[in-house]
Structures are given as structure tokens and as C-alpha cells.
Design an enzyme around this catalytic site. Sequence first.
Site, PDB file in Angstrom:
ATOM      1  N   HIS A   1       0.878  -1.348   0.137  1.00 40.84           N
ATOM      2  CA  HIS A   1      -0.029   0.107  -0.071  1.00 40.84           C
ATOM      3  C   HIS A   1       1.378   0.932  -0.051  1.00 40.84           C
ATOM      4  CE1 HIS A   1      -4.108  -2.013   0.940  1.00 40.84           C
ATOM      5  NE2 HIS A   1      -4.400  -1.325   1.095  1.00 40.84           N
TER       6      HIS A   1
ATOM      7  N   LYS B   1     -10.724  -7.818   7.797  1.00 40.73           N
ATOM      8  CA  LYS B   1     -11.305  -8.671   8.774  1.00 40.73           C
ATOM      9  C   LYS B   1     -10.920  -7.084   9.637  1.00 40.73           C
ATOM     10  CE  LYS B   1      -7.838 -10.224  10.709  1.00 40.73           C
ATOM     11  NZ  LYS B   1      -7.229 -10.444  11.998  1.00 40.73           N
TER      12      LYS B   1
END
Lengths: 184, 287
Positions: free
Chosen positions: A38, A103
Site C-alpha cells: 500500500h 477483517k
Amino acid sequence: MAEYKLQTPLSDEDVSKLKAGDIVYLSGTLYTARDAAHKRLVELIEKGEKLPFELQGAVIYYVGPTPPKPGEVIGSAGPTTSYRMDSYAPTLIEHGLKGMIGKGKRNEAVKEACKKYKAVYFGAVGGAGALLAKRIKEAEVIAYPELGPEAVRRLVVEDFPVVVVNDTYGNDLYEEGRKEWAKE
Amino acid sequence: MRTIAYNDIVKAIRDTIIYSTTHLSEDMLKALQEALQKEESPVSRAVLEQLLENAQLAAKETKPLCQDTGLAIFFVKVGEDVKIEGGSLKSAIYEGTQKGYEEGYLRASTCDCFTRQNLKDKVGYNLPPIIYFDIVPGDKLEIEFAAKGGGSENGSRATMLAPAQGIPGIRAFVKEVVSNAGPNVCPPIVVGIGIGGSFDMAAVMSKHALFRDIGSSNPDPELDKLEKEIQEELNKLGIGAMGMGGTQTVLAVHIETYQPGRMCHIASLPVAVNIQCHSSRHAHITL
């Protein structure tokens, strides 16, 4: 609580019909990326350079799989905790990302970006790595192989099961689910 | 003096790592089945069903239950009458860990905490492990192993309470930790609590508490009662499986204190909470 089958890449129309709590079976291409990848993707955007994959309509899966055994497509491949990507996700959403799979909780900036630019955050079942790997039909490292489990992979999935956690309307399944079942 | 061969230790550790990361333990399977029976929320029930199916599939295919095959944690009790032949005990644990993780196609998850570079080439595959040694009477070598994932570890906390805060303070702290961790730590969870000792020892005990069989009683009746009360209180939070809302958030609470005497300093009340996700991978070897 509705159920949908969706094909990636996702459109504004696809994500707009989804509500927190809906079950979605995704088919098509997903890209994997964790914190390290990222960071690099956001740096490329800031420099105005081309990303290793088309971000428009894309769905990113936060996962660092185990190595495949000989003959396997991929090892175990369940979701990792998403908050570590919170500082990068809004930039990607602004530039066309439509879905994230992970999650755990997201911060306000990510939820705001989901509302403003129409994107959704899906939860997959953490710790169901062997089961989720069954829905992955192809896997190929397309960028940053030196990151090992954190490299960017292109996955082809069939009916990959996820639940909508944050939708384009500001709803949050974690907050609502907890409120519904809390006994205080 | 009893002699144990270096290579036997390496092999036992290698095999235990591969088995325990692909086969969910009996006590955990039973706890998940019971949670499924009790759970009232449909979303949480669906998650629990997926987890049980995942455990079946992982065992059948010898595939890791979870992709986070963790840091390798060892609690080792060395009998005073044990001699290791062919190498040092520490090297045997390192070699067994490397072999288990590499040959079992498990993930190498150790990295340099500053550069974040994986250590598999520089130090070894998923090396170094975390090892706690203890010397005990006897001629046995006892090794407890856990593959501890990062998600549940990140939700764990330690604190130094004022002695006046007592049990209500402990309960409030545990509730705060579990509540803040919410969905991030992959519930349903086991909550390990270390109380007493020193700042560091409370944390070590909270981790060791996770090795106790789920469903077993605390040998201290007072703490056994406290464990059950805390569990009930935590399940009222409504977090549910994977945090999607439900009644079964905590499968067990395990408390460990410093023995003898549940000791701590007269000025302190150390408390640590180590959270274990539902993919609890623990094993016990005696050589």
C-alpha cells in the site's frame, strides 16, 4: 440482509445497492496488498506514476498467503486485520478503488471515503484460510516479489464469500451487530 | 542422567509445528461446536459453521488453518537430569522451527521491526522463535509450542493497577481490552490473564494461560469462579463471531498468577491480557 453475486471490476451501481450485513459472492479478479505494498502504491499515485494494475473498479484483498505446496494454486489465504491499511486506503478509493476485503474495524477517514467516492469494505472470515483458498482459482505475483507474502498478486476467484461491513451510506456492521446483541 | 538426542528434539518440534498448524485441537473444536449451539445471531452462526468447515478441510489436506502461522512460541521445562547430546537445546529448537515452517509450507512472518524486511534469508525461515526456559527437577524435557498470530497479539495489553483497584479494577481492564479489540482479534476468543508477579511476568503468564485446555477448571476455586464471571460479562458485549454481532464472543477466560502465593509487590497490581483468536494452535511435547 440480502445476498448478491457480483463480478469484478465493480461499478458505482454495483456498490450502491449493497448494505452493511449483505452477503456477497465475488467472482473475477482481486488484487492482494498489505501495508508495505500500500505504501508503494500510494507513493506511485503521489508521483503521478502508473500502478501495477488498473485501480478503477478494482477490489483489493488484504492477505499474505502461506506458500503453495507443489500443485496448489495458493496456500492458506484468509484476511488480515485492515486498520493497518487505513492511512493509505482513502487515497486509493479517491483514485477508483471500489472494494476492500479484510477483517476488523476501519477508521472514520476510510468510512468517509467509502461514502464520498462510493466504495465498500467487505469482511471475510479470519482464520478460515484453508476454506477461502478453495475459491481462488488462479494466483500470480504481479509486483514487488521481494516483499514475499506481502507481494501484490492477481487472484482469480469464484464465488468468494464476503459480508458487507461498511457500505456507501455510512453504515457499519460491527457497530450495528454489536448494538443488536449487547446485553447491558 | 538421561540423554536425549539433538536430532530427536528437532524432529519432534518440526512434526508438532506442522501438525498443530493444520489440525485444530480437540478442545477448541469442542468449544466452537458448543458456541455454535448456543449462538443466537444468524451471522455469527454462519461464521462458526465456516470455521468448523475450515478445520475439517485443513486437517484433510494438511493445509494451514490460517495463513498467519504466527511467531513460534515455546515454553520449555528442562529436567535437571537431562543431557542433550549432539548440539544445544536452543539450536535444536531453532532448527526444528525452521524445518517445521519451511517444510510444512507455513508462512515466514518474522521481520526486522524497523526496516520491516522479512528475516527468512538473514536469520532463518520464521526465525528467531520466542523461548522461555525453566529448569525443573526430573529427567524429562517438556516443550509447549504455540503458533501465535499477529492479529490477536495486537489486541493484547498490560497495565499496572493501583492495589486499591483490586478485582473490580482487573475486571474493568479486561473488559476494556476485549471491547476495544472487538472484531480485530478474530473472535470467538480465549482470554489469557496474567495477574501479579512483575510487569513483564504478568505478560508472560497471560500468554502461558492460553496453553490450558479450554473447558478445564482453574485449580484455585476463587479464580475459577472469577474466570466464569468475567466470561459471562464479556459475552454481554455482543461482539460475536468475527465481530459481526452475537452472544458467543469469549470461549474461555484463563487466569494465571505467580506462584507460590499469588505473589506481587506490596505497591503493585500488574495485570496483562493476552488474546487468543479462534485459530488456537497449541501443542505439548514430552521427551
